[in-house]
Scaffold this motif. Structure first.
Motif, PDB file in Angstrom:
ATOM      1  N   ASP A   9       0.824  -1.207   0.000  1.00  9.42           N
ATOM      2  CA  ASP A   9       0.000   0.000   0.000  1.00  9.42           C
ATOM      3  C   ASP A   9       0.858   1.256   0.000  1.00  9.42           C
ATOM      4  OD1 ASP A   9      -2.295  -1.519  -0.017  1.00  9.42           O
ATOM      5  OD2 ASP A   9      -2.578  -1.441   2.156  1.00  9.42           O
ATOM      6  N   TYR A  10       1.990   1.204   0.707  1.00 11.95           N
ATOM      7  CA  TYR A  10       2.886   2.367   0.718  1.00 11.95           C
ATOM      8  C   TYR A  10       3.411   2.640  -0.689  1.00 11.95           C
ATOM      9  CZ  TYR A  10       6.940   5.321   1.631  1.00 11.95           C
ATOM     10  OH  TYR A  10       7.862   6.341   1.599  1.00 11.95           O
ATOM     11  N   ARG A  34      -6.022   1.535   0.075  1.00 14.14           N
ATOM     12  CA  ARG A  34      -5.578   0.180   0.384  1.00 14.14           C
ATOM     13  C   ARG A  34      -6.087  -0.735  -0.719  1.00 14.14           C
ATOM     14  NH1 ARG A  34      -7.866  -1.652   5.872  1.00 14.14           N
ATOM     15  NH2 ARG A  34      -6.479  -3.380   5.446  1.00 14.14           N
ATOM     16  N   TRP A  35      -5.339  -1.813  -0.970  1.00 12.45           N
ATOM     17  CA  TRP A  35      -5.761  -2.797  -1.951  1.00 12.45           C
ATOM     18  C   TRP A  35      -5.928  -4.136  -1.273  1.00 12.45           C
ATOM     19  CZ3 TRP A  35      -8.083  -3.832  -6.220  1.00 12.45           C
ATOM     20  CH2 TRP A  35      -7.873  -5.028  -6.898  1.00 12.45           C
ATOM     21  N   PHE A  64     -10.479   3.041   1.382  1.00  6.99           N
ATOM     22  CA  PHE A  64      -9.751   4.206   1.860  1.00  6.99           C
ATOM     23  C   PHE A  64      -8.929   3.833   3.090  1.00  6.99           C
ATOM     24  CE2 PHE A  64     -13.474   6.098  -0.270  1.00  6.99           C
ATOM     25  CZ  PHE A  64     -12.811   6.867  -1.220  1.00  6.99           C
ATOM     26  N   GLN A  65      -7.691   4.262   3.116  1.00  2.34           N
ATOM     27  CA  GLN A  65      -6.830   4.003   4.259  1.00  2.34           C
ATOM     28  C   GLN A  65      -7.220   4.947   5.387  1.00  2.34           C
ATOM     29  OE1 GLN A  65      -2.271   4.815   4.716  1.00  2.34           O
ATOM     30  NE2 GLN A  65      -2.482   2.863   3.649  1.00  2.34           N
ATOM     31  N   GLN A  66      -7.527   4.371   6.534  1.00  2.00           N
ATOM     32  CA  GLN A  66      -7.947   5.170   7.679  1.00  2.00           C
ATOM     33  C   GLN A  66      -6.728   5.711   8.439  1.00  2.00           C
ATOM     34  OE1 GLN A  66     -11.279   5.775   8.078  1.00  2.00           O
ATOM     35  NE2 GLN A  66     -11.465   4.572   6.186  1.00  2.00           N
ATOM     36  N   PHE A 119       2.238   2.070   7.455  1.00  2.56           N
ATOM     37  CA  PHE A 119       3.498   2.454   8.082  1.00  2.56           C
ATOM     38  C   PHE A 119       3.495   3.923   8.477  1.00  2.56           C
ATOM     39  CE2 PHE A 119       5.594  -1.083   5.527  1.00  2.56           C
ATOM     40  CZ  PHE A 119       5.908  -1.847   6.637  1.00  2.56           C
ATOM     41  N   ILE A 120       4.270   4.225   9.507  1.00  3.59           N
ATOM     42  CA  ILE A 120       4.573   5.618   9.847  1.00  3.59           C
ATOM     43  C   ILE A 120       5.858   5.989   9.144  1.00  3.59           C
ATOM     44  CG2 ILE A 120       5.180   7.219  11.698  1.00  3.59           C
ATOM     45  CD1 ILE A 120       3.522   5.457  13.588  1.00  3.59           C
TER      46      ILE A 120
END
Length: 258
Positions: free
Chosen positions: A211-212, A234-235, A244-246, A251-252
């Protein structure tokens, strides 16, 4: 009123256009996944520490941990999950000369820290008139990981940490005779739970990596069009769906100080 409706309509079209661009780029990335190769290196050892509780005691859940096995299990789960994303994991012929570009990634899990500790959990109960709080000390395994990724250039270091704790369950019963009664059950962590945790983390890190890189691809494509992404995606390789990525997912990205 007519002018206001026209303005709102234009804004809606622009927003939809921006979303369409992001999904189009994300789809392009997913369609290119079978052409992607990733060389993955995990460290030979992890830093394992036990954190002393206030009364001087230590959790015993890591007493028999084989860190080599833990890392091997996590690596296998990471590689297997990337295959689910149709990304090819390989071992380079020469580890000192790994090809890196947009379709050839180098992923280094540069550091892993495993901590055994006790964490305080507060179970709160509410009834019609009062609030009750019950405190428990739970065995906890905290795993923190630092990743470095190169796809032609080194990306900022990526970080994630996650806790595994004793399984805790509680419920409340009521009777006229006894009133409200609070019940709880704690299933202590076992060593096999920690190894299962390694599988979970490997899959988690693989999803985060994919995802990153996908969101980086979307951002690069949109910047080329003088746009900026409004959200991250996100996949799901199992359902073949985007979401949708919450906040707090993924990763930070650790920023370097100038």
């Amino acid at each position: 009123m007519r002018v206001k409706n026209i303005i709102l309509g234009v804004i809606a079209v622009l927003l939809l256009s921006s979303c369409a661009t992001e999904f189009k780029l994300a789809n392009q990335f997913v369609s290119q996944s079978p052409d992607m190769m990733v060389a993955v290196y995990f460290p030979e050892e992890a830093k394992v520490t036990l954190v002393q509780d206030d009364d001087g005691t230590y959790t015993q859940v890591l007493d028999s941990l084989n860190q080599d096995m833990f890392l091997d299990i996590m690596y296998a789960a990471y590689a297997d999950e990337l295959w689910k994303y149709k990304v090819n994991v390989y071992i380079p012929d020469d580890p000192d000369a790994v090809q890196v570009d947009s379709t050839h990634w180098l992923v280094l899990l540069s550091q892993v820290e495993i901590q055994g500790l006790f964490t305080e959990y507060v179970d709160q109960l509410f009834d019609f008139t009062d609030e009750y709080a019950y405190n428990f000390s739970l065995n906890t395994v905290n795993v923190a990981s630092w990743f470095d990724v190169n796809d032609g250039e080194w990306r900022p270091t990526l970080f994630d940490e996650y806790n595994l704790t004793d399984q805790f369950e509680s419920h409340v019963t009521y009777s006229r005779q006894d009133g409200t009664q609070y019940h709880y059950n704690i299933t202590p962590l076992k060593l096999e739970d920690v190894y299962d945790f390694a599988v979970f983390l490997g899959k988690r890190y693989a999803a985060f990596t994919y995802d990153y890189m996908m969101n980086r691809y979307v951002e690069t494509g949109m910047v080329a069009k003088q746009q900026l992404p409004r959200f991250k995606l996100r996949w799901d390789p199992y359902e073949k769906l985007f979401s949708f990525q919450q906040e707090g997912e993924g990763f930070i990205e650790l920023k370097t100080e100038n």
